[in-house]
Design an enzyme around this catalytic site. Sequence first.
Site, PDB file in Angstrom:
ATOM      1  N   GLY A 110      41.054  40.009  39.425  1.00 35.47           N
ATOM      2  CA  GLY A 110      42.045  39.118  40.044  1.00 35.47           C
ATOM      3  C   GLY A 110      42.234  37.815  39.295  1.00 35.47           C
ATOM      4  CB  SER A 112      47.294  36.834  38.031  1.00 37.78           C
ATOM      5  OG  SER A 112      47.363  37.618  36.891  1.00 37.78           O
ATOM      6  CB  ALA A 114      40.977  33.578  40.098  1.00 38.28           C
ATOM      7  CG  ASP A 155      44.545  39.095  45.071  1.00 40.48           C
ATOM      8  OD1 ASP A 155      45.182  38.742  46.093  1.00 40.48           O
ATOM      9  OD2 ASP A 155      45.105  39.596  44.088  1.00 40.48           O
TER      10      ASP A 155
END
Length: 321
Positions: A110, A112, A114, A155
């Site tokens: 994840g 992108s 984060a 996410d």
Amino acid sequence: MSTITVSAPGKLMLLGEHAVVYGKPCIVTAIDQRMHATVTLTSEPLFHLDAPDVQVENYEKPMNILGEGDIPKGAKFVEQAVHNFLKKHPYSGGLTIRTFSDFHAQFGFGSSSASTVCVIGALAKLLNPSMEKKEIFDLSYQTVLDIQGKGSGFDIAAAVFGGTLFYVSPGTTIEPLDALELPLLIGYTGVKADTVTLINEVKKRAEKYPQDIERIYEEMASLAMRGREAVEKKDWKTLGELFDFNQGLLESLGVSSLKLALLIHSAREAGALGAKLSGAGKGDCMVALTEGNEKKSVIEALQTHGQYIEIACHAEGLRTE
Ligand code: MEV
């Protein structure tokens, strides 16, 4: 204060992927592999981004045209995140941003999401320190929807709040679970999964078999609810069995693969309590639960059939460094 460094964790889905896109609950854990962002306020109204992990160096544009024109793939989420933040909290200066990651963007942890959370979190600290975590979540989730059109936001929740969460999209339930000692092992397939493509493939199957797929989603929801109980009781044996059930349902959605199946079955044969793919499927990572003596043989099995990635789960959410 005109400069700040923040970090946010990557994630692993434990139960309920795909069904969570259609309003069912899932369980996600944050991992100790983190995305970092340093954000500096500058006087000239210019946006400057360096994100070497995704091949973006010295990318610049005037602040008043953010979100417009051709944007390099690796800059899309960060630029849209800034654009969305400034629409709600106007600011007339410029920004220099550098993002860097502990983990490879290929793993499906994840990155992108984060990096989106890091940038919105850093801007909140610099320009609006009273902003609540839920607003950081909402702005970040909106950014992901603006760029990729689809996704449950699980996410984003993991990156903002950390820990292990029982989550219902679009953030109607974000419930922390006590899962500090979750004995999780991770195997990587070496294949990059494309989430949007896989969501679309499952959607096609659901158009042909609407009732069957709905029943699968219902069953996944029930597994996530039983999983929540098992996590809270630290009943890893039951949680492992729920992983296996969930894997069977993901097979029925058509999102497993030979490489995932190999990792999953070899982990089970080496003594794992249960194993399943984690995330969109057809690649990225799988997760296995182990207790005691089996850990070593499961790690060996993962190393033989793919790549073992050593991580700790239940990691802290968005934080200032
Ligand atoms: C992808 O990691 C998990 C999915 O459920 C998509 C999402 O929840 O955004 C397939």
